[in-house]
Enzyme design. Sequence first.
Site, PDB file in Angstrom:
ATOM      1  CE  LYS A 113      -4.288  -1.842   1.160  1.00 20.74           C
ATOM      2  NZ  LYS A 113      -5.353  -2.175   2.075  1.00 20.74           N
ATOM      3  CE  LYS A 193      -7.010  -8.779  -1.517  1.00 15.26           C
ATOM      4  NZ  LYS A 193      -8.140  -8.834  -0.615  1.00 15.26           N
ATOM      5  CE  LYS A 196     -15.238  -5.127   0.879  1.00 17.61           C
ATOM      6  NZ  LYS A 196     -14.137  -4.934   1.824  1.00 17.61           N
TER       7      LYS A 196
HETATM    8  P1  ADP Z   1     -11.147  -6.270   0.072  1.00 17.04           P
HETATM    9  O1  ADP Z   1      -9.704  -6.654  -0.073  1.00 17.04           O
HETATM   10  O2  ADP Z   1     -11.968  -6.707  -1.065  1.00 17.04           O
HETATM   11  O3  ADP Z   1     -11.352  -4.827   0.437  1.00 17.04           O
HETATM   12  P2  ADP Z   1     -11.462  -6.997   2.882  1.00 17.04           P
HETATM   13  O4  ADP Z   1     -10.054  -6.543   3.087  1.00 17.04           O
HETATM   14  O5  ADP Z   1     -12.521  -6.238   3.587  1.00 17.04           O
HETATM   15  O6  ADP Z   1     -11.742  -7.068   1.308  1.00 17.04           O
HETATM   16  O7  ADP Z   1     -11.568  -8.544   3.241  1.00 17.04           O
HETATM   17  C1  ADP Z   1     -12.647  -9.161   3.905  1.00 17.04           C
HETATM   18  C2  ADP Z   1     -12.358 -10.652   3.993  1.00 17.04           C
HETATM   19  O8  ADP Z   1     -12.383 -11.232   2.679  1.00 17.04           O
HETATM   20  C3  ADP Z   1     -10.954 -10.950   4.545  1.00 17.04           C
HETATM   21  O9  ADP Z   1     -11.032 -12.119   5.344  1.00 17.04           O
HETATM   22  C4  ADP Z   1     -10.126 -11.210   3.319  1.00 17.04           C
HETATM   23  O10 ADP Z   1      -9.019 -12.063   3.577  1.00 17.04           O
HETATM   24  C5  ADP Z   1     -11.139 -11.899   2.425  1.00 17.04           C
HETATM   25  N1  ADP Z   1     -10.817 -11.666   1.011  1.00 17.04           N
HETATM   26  C6  ADP Z   1     -10.712 -10.464   0.401  1.00 17.04           C
HETATM   27  N2  ADP Z   1     -10.430 -10.613  -0.911  1.00 17.04           N
HETATM   28  C7  ADP Z   1     -10.333 -11.948  -1.128  1.00 17.04           C
HETATM   29  C8  ADP Z   1     -10.054 -12.736  -2.295  1.00 17.04           C
HETATM   30  N3  ADP Z   1      -9.828 -12.159  -3.468  1.00 17.04           N
HETATM   31  N4  ADP Z   1     -10.034 -14.080  -2.165  1.00 17.04           N
HETATM   32  C9  ADP Z   1     -10.277 -14.668  -0.964  1.00 17.04           C
HETATM   33  N5  ADP Z   1     -10.558 -13.971   0.171  1.00 17.04           N
HETATM   34  C10 ADP Z   1     -10.584 -12.628   0.098  1.00 17.04           C
END
Ligand code: ADP
Length: 328
Positions: A113, A193, A196
């Site tokens: 980041k 990955k 969001k």
């Molecule tokens: P994002 O990265 O989409 O903003 P978050 O950081 O809020 O999502 O993650 C919420 C949960 O979803 C966490 O437990 C994270 O490890 C899981 N997660 C986020 N993206 C993925 C992905 N692409 N594949 C599997 N798990 C994910």
Amino acid sequence: MSKKIMLSGVQPSGDLHIGNYLGAIRNWARYQEEYASFFFIAYYHAITEIKDPQLMREATCHVAADVLACGVDPEKCTFFVQSHARTSLELCWVLSCVTSMGDLERMTQYKDKARQLNIPVNAGLFLYPVLQAADILAFKTHVVPVGDDQCQHLELAREIVRRFNTAYGETFPEPQQLLSEVPRLLGLDGDSKMSKSKGNTISLIDDPESIKAKLKPAKTDVHRQRRSDPGDPSQCNVYTIHQGFSDPATCAQVDRDCRAAAIGCIDCKMMLADKLAATLAPIRERSRELRRHPDQLREILRQGSARATLTAETTMNEVRDKLGLFHP
Ligand code: ADP
Ligand code: TRP
């Protein structure tokens, strides 16, 4: 025998997507009764990056609606928002005093980041994993259902536990990650990955038409250039999504037909689109319904936060005793 404790959080940074669902939220719903469960919206983690109050308010309600629509039931678990149950903020400070700068500097999420953001890195981003450890330890958590991007933070949380327990006596258990069958789903761009913030998602509230439209250009096995080339499902992100949503017989069939070039990528994607649309329909409908009643959502979170605070404050009083602090 009392149940072990499970806890996890999600940031209010946009609509939940199928990566969140397959990596974490589906397990929240699946195991919520097997453990004494706490799930929350990680508001204070999100403000390390999001500086738009209107977006935060909206996203908090939308994420709450999505989580409940996935089957997380406030009657079976404690569902709250981090900013209402503030004990972890105090514990974060305490834990920061047993955390080494070197350990924080090694965190890959922070390093990534710091490289990507076009704003100066704030101290919150650096302390992010300590606040995450505080969320976990405030409930003496045993099990944390997350995607594999969070494993390094969990490893640090265990290190913090060992340091705290060594300094002040046995207090916290070492939390373990609970990974799903799809611990990391790539985005539709196939590059990184699904996230969001990256615009490479299928969200849980996408309708059948947008699911199709998003899947059509999605990256597949890069070595399968022509329809007649045999594909390798183990190198294909669309196949990974099949594994998350389609039944084993369908997956086996897709695997065979792809390897034999009996189906093309578009055939495979349209089968998946139908399956996704059918699985997500009830989640989408329920989330849309819940989003129409933000007051009810806030009330659910308020009740959960009151329950969460009781548990977290019990831990915090024990921590205060160990540190030699008076109770407030
Ligand atoms: P994002 O990265 O989409 O903003 P978050 O950081 O809020 O999502 O993650 C919420 C949960 O979803 C966490 O437990 C994270 O490890 C899981 N997660 C986020 N993206 C993925 C992905 N692409 N594949 C599997 N798990 C994910
Ligand atoms: N960092 C997590 C994520 O981005 C969210 C989070 C905050 C969390 N506190 C937590 C997850 C405690 C598990 C446990 O997904």
